[in-house]
Design a protein around this motif. Structure first.
Motif, PDB file in Angstrom:
ATOM      1  N   LYS A 202       0.884  -1.164  -0.023  1.00 48.76           N
ATOM      2  CA  LYS A 202       0.097   0.013   0.146  1.00 48.76           C
ATOM      3  C   LYS A 202       0.893   1.166  -0.040  1.00 48.76           C
ATOM      4  CE  LYS A 202      -0.460   0.253   5.020  1.00 48.76           C
ATOM      5  NZ  LYS A 202      -1.253   0.414   6.209  1.00 48.76           N
ATOM      6  N   SER A 203       0.097   2.479   0.090  1.00 45.37           N
ATOM      7  CA  SER A 203       0.904   3.756  -0.033  1.00 45.37           C
ATOM      8  C   SER A 203       1.118   3.801   1.325  1.00 45.37           C
ATOM      9  CB  SER A 203       0.145   4.704  -0.686  1.00 45.37           C
ATOM     10  OG  SER A 203      -1.059   4.930  -0.248  1.00 45.37           O
ATOM     11  N   HIS A 204       1.981   4.903   1.661  1.00 42.81           N
ATOM     12  CA  HIS A 204       2.407   5.330   3.123  1.00 42.81           C
ATOM     13  C   HIS A 204       2.371   6.879   3.003  1.00 42.81           C
ATOM     14  CE1 HIS A 204       3.817   5.204   7.396  1.00 42.81           C
ATOM     15  NE2 HIS A 204       4.686   6.169   6.812  1.00 42.81           N
ATOM     16  N   GLY A 205       1.567   7.410   3.713  1.00 40.77           N
ATOM     17  CA  GLY A 205       1.543   9.029   3.692  1.00 40.77           C
ATOM     18  C   GLY A 205       1.244   9.814   2.649  1.00 40.77           C
TER      19      GLY A 205
ATOM     20  N   GLU B 207       5.584   7.374  -0.401  1.00 40.45           N
ATOM     21  CA  GLU B 207       6.128   6.523  -0.032  1.00 40.45           C
ATOM     22  C   GLU B 207       5.183   5.126  -0.301  1.00 40.45           C
ATOM     23  OE1 GLU B 207       9.348   6.791   3.594  1.00 40.45           O
ATOM     24  OE2 GLU B 207       7.356   7.703   3.974  1.00 40.45           O
TER      25      GLU B 207
ATOM     26  N   VAL C   6       4.688   1.045   1.189  1.00 49.02           N
ATOM     27  CA  VAL C   6       5.108  -0.002   2.101  1.00 49.02           C
ATOM     28  C   VAL C   6       5.329  -1.259   1.133  1.00 49.02           C
ATOM     29  CG1 VAL C   6       4.012  -1.590   3.847  1.00 49.02           C
ATOM     30  CG2 VAL C   6       3.495   0.953   3.713  1.00 49.02           C
TER      31      VAL C   6
ATOM     32  N   HIS D  25      10.228   0.715   8.851  1.00 55.18           N
ATOM     33  CA  HIS D  25       9.331   1.375   9.883  1.00 55.18           C
ATOM     34  C   HIS D  25       8.308   0.375  10.267  1.00 55.18           C
ATOM     35  CE1 HIS D  25       6.639   4.431  11.518  1.00 55.18           C
ATOM     36  NE2 HIS D  25       5.630   3.949  10.561  1.00 55.18           N
TER      37      HIS D  25
ATOM     38  N   ARG E 208       8.218  -3.176   8.561  1.00 52.47           N
ATOM     39  CA  ARG E 208       8.137  -3.127   7.145  1.00 52.47           C
ATOM     40  C   ARG E 208       9.264  -2.019   6.622  1.00 52.47           C
ATOM     41  NH1 ARG E 208       1.752  -2.288   6.141  1.00 52.47           N
ATOM     42  NH2 ARG E 208       0.940  -4.161   7.135  1.00 52.47           N
TER      43      ARG E 208
ATOM     44  N   LEU F 262       9.658   0.878   4.067  1.00 50.15           N
ATOM     45  CA  LEU F 262       9.218   2.053   3.399  1.00 50.15           C
ATOM     46  C   LEU F 262       9.971   2.578   2.219  1.00 50.15           C
ATOM     47  CD1 LEU F 262       7.646   4.052   6.205  1.00 50.15           C
ATOM     48  CD2 LEU F 262       6.461   2.411   4.824  1.00 50.15           C
TER      49      LEU F 262
ATOM     50  N   ARG G 240       0.474  10.539  -3.192  1.00 53.31           N
ATOM     51  CA  ARG G 240      -0.229   9.509  -2.641  1.00 53.31           C
ATOM     52  C   ARG G 240      -0.953   8.841  -4.088  1.00 53.31           C
ATOM     53  NH1 ARG G 240      -1.699   7.754   2.363  1.00 53.31           N
ATOM     54  NH2 ARG G 240      -3.143   5.945   1.954  1.00 53.31           N
TER      55      ARG G 240
END
Length: 174
Positions: free
Chosen positions: A10-13, A17, A19, A58, A61, A63, A72
């Motif tokens: 998935k995306s992060h933030g 970024e 995952v 993180h 995981r 990132l 995003r």
């Protein structure tokens, strides 16, 4: 043969970024800044190249930031992407007790007495360790076998055989 070294979960933030579920023993090398990754979306033939801008751990995981993926929307578009390498590009393992997943897939699994249990469909990587996902020869069901020396004493790539000594109940249908 293509081998998967990571999958975008998935995306992060909001800054692009990703995952990444790591599927390699060498994430620090595969996802090092400046490294080129080959990626393809599931069920797609097109392979795209990406350059790693940064990678960091993180909460257990990885990132990863890729050059050109800055928001995003861009990272969401890569959800499910598989990062792959060509097995021909991998150096041979120097440790006789270490194997690449693709070397184990398809091997026949037998008990100590030679009874055929089934064949390895894939190697699963979990927080608890590696598991051999075996398709039972008898009825085709899935059997998960911990890939530890106590249960898997012998792997012979030359013979195409993995010998197991399972604890009582491991092979029983649920």
């Amino acid at each position: 043969m293509e081998l998967v070294v990571g999958r975008v979960a998935k995306s992060h933030g909001v800054r692009g970024e990703l995952v990444v579920e790591v599927r390699t023993d060498e994430p620090e090398a595969r996802f090092a800044p400046g490294t080129t990754l080959r990626g393809r979306l599931p069920r797609a033939a097109e392979v795209r190249e990406f350059t790693v801008e940064s990678a960091r751990e993180h909460s257990g995981r990885l990132l990863v930031c890729l050059v050109g993926v800055t928001d995003r929307t861009g990272s969401d578009a890569l959800r499910g992407m598989l990062f792959v390498v060509d097995s021909a590009d991998l150096p041979p393992s120097e440790d006789p007790d270490e194997f690449y997943d693709h070397e184990l897939e398809g091997l026949e699994v037998r008990l100590l007495d030679g009874t055929v249990v089934g064949s390895v469909r894939e190697v699963l990587h979990s927080a608890a360790g590696e598991l051999l996902d075996v398709r039972a020869a008898e009825d085709g069901r899935e059997i998960l076998i911990p890939f530890v020396t106590a249960i898997v004493p012998t792997v012979s790539l030359a013979d195409g055989v993995i010998v197991i000594d399972p604890p009582e109940g491991l092979l029983d249908p649920e």
